[in-house]
Design an enzyme around this catalytic site. Structure first.
Site, PDB file in Angstrom:
ATOM      1  CB  CYS A 158      -0.976   0.001   1.179  1.00 23.38           C
ATOM      2  SG  CYS A 158      -0.215   0.110   2.826  1.00 23.38           S
ATOM      3  CG  HIS A 210      -4.458   0.282   3.976  1.00 18.34           C
ATOM      4  ND1 HIS A 210      -3.763  -0.642   3.239  1.00 18.34           N
ATOM      5  CD2 HIS A 210      -5.467   0.720   3.168  1.00 18.34           C
ATOM      6  CE1 HIS A 210      -4.326  -0.771   2.039  1.00 18.34           C
ATOM      7  NE2 HIS A 210      -5.350   0.056   1.971  1.00 18.34           N
ATOM      8  CG  HIS A 222      -7.063   0.643  -1.225  1.00 15.58           C
ATOM      9  ND1 HIS A 222      -7.172  -0.241  -0.174  1.00 15.58           N
ATOM     10  CD2 HIS A 222      -8.215   0.500  -1.945  1.00 15.58           C
ATOM     11  CE1 HIS A 222      -8.336  -0.880  -0.245  1.00 15.58           C
ATOM     12  NE2 HIS A 222      -8.991  -0.449  -1.307  1.00 15.58           N
TER      13      HIS A 222
END
Length: 256
Positions: A158, A210, A222
């Site tokens: 990510c 994240h 993402h």
């Protein structure tokens, strides 16, 4: 102090000096670094771009002079712009490179890795892009598989995804999500955000784990299983495939 540059397409950075150790990031072709500790088979390096540290195999890089390190550190970087391409050395040997590989001292289709000259003839990125261009670059990675420590369309995590998209747009982000969250300007509400801003997400302990790039119409791109597009709301990321929220929103940051 010793200095090095990556002369291979994609080299793993390990947490410890062993092939069995966790891959925590990657070095792409043309990236340069300081060698802060050299052992028999492994070197601990610090990347020039983001100061990220880890271990790489001594057989997988080229030593360069301090002068060359300083020269390419001062220049505006140029990065390869094709998902997969190649450079050719003076012996007419090909080296495959992934998008985002650095082209040091690039001029008129030629680049240098120390004393070795290469040619590169295709699309490249250099200088700063607008937020709309950032989104176009982000879509280049769509459906790339998730890979912990990865930085290419063939496997990416990510924060590697957000870092590479911003890197190709001329901006420096740190390597990990929790560190990227220390950069930029905090926005109070989703409604204040613009496409290209970053959204960060935390776990039950409040640790940021994240990050993704905000798109139009409250969507987000993402890396989660793959680079994908989901819906962003005040709670977090809603995954339509799973029909549930997968990540809890912590903060939105404007980076540019």
């Amino acid at each position: 102090m010793l200095f090095g540059i990556c002369n291979l397409s994609i080299v793993p950075i390990r947490a410890e000096e062993s092939d069995k150790s966790e891959m925590i990031s990657q070095v792409l072709f043309g990236e340069h670094f300081k060698i802060i500790e050299k052992q028999k088979n492994w070197s601990k390096i610090r990347l020039a771009f983001d100061n990220f540290e880890g271990f790489i195999d001594n057989k997988q890089y080229l030593e360069i002079t301090e002068d060359f390190y300083n020269t390419i550190s001062k220049e505006t970087p140029t990065y390869s712009g094709e998902i997969l391409d190649f450079v050719t050395n003076q012996q007419n040997q090909l080296t495959t490179i992934a998008i985002g590989s650095q082209l040091p001292s690039f001029n008129d289709g030629h680049l240098l890795l120390g004393t070795q000259s290469y040619s590169y003839e295709n699309a490249f990125f250099s200088g700063k892009n607008t937020k709309s261009e950032i989104l176009k670059i982000a879509f280049t990675y769509l459906n790339a598989p998730f890979l912990w420590g990865g930085k290419t369309p063939f496997g990416i995590d990510c924060s590697g995804f957000t870092q590479m998209v911003y890197k190709l747009s001329g901006y420096n982000l740190l390597r990990n999500a929790k560190d990227q969250a220390t950069q930029g300007e905090v926005l109070s509400f989703i409604e204040e955000s613009e496409p290209g801003d970053l959204a960060f997400f935390d776990n039950e302990e409040g640790e940021i784990i994240h990050v993704g790039i905000i798109l139009n119409d409250y969507n987000i791109i993402h890396a989660h299983g793959k680079v994908r597009i989901d819906t962003l709301d005040h709670s977090g990321i809603f995954n339509a495939d799973l029909q549930k929220h997968t990540h809890k929103l912590r903060v939105i940051k404007k980076m540019i």
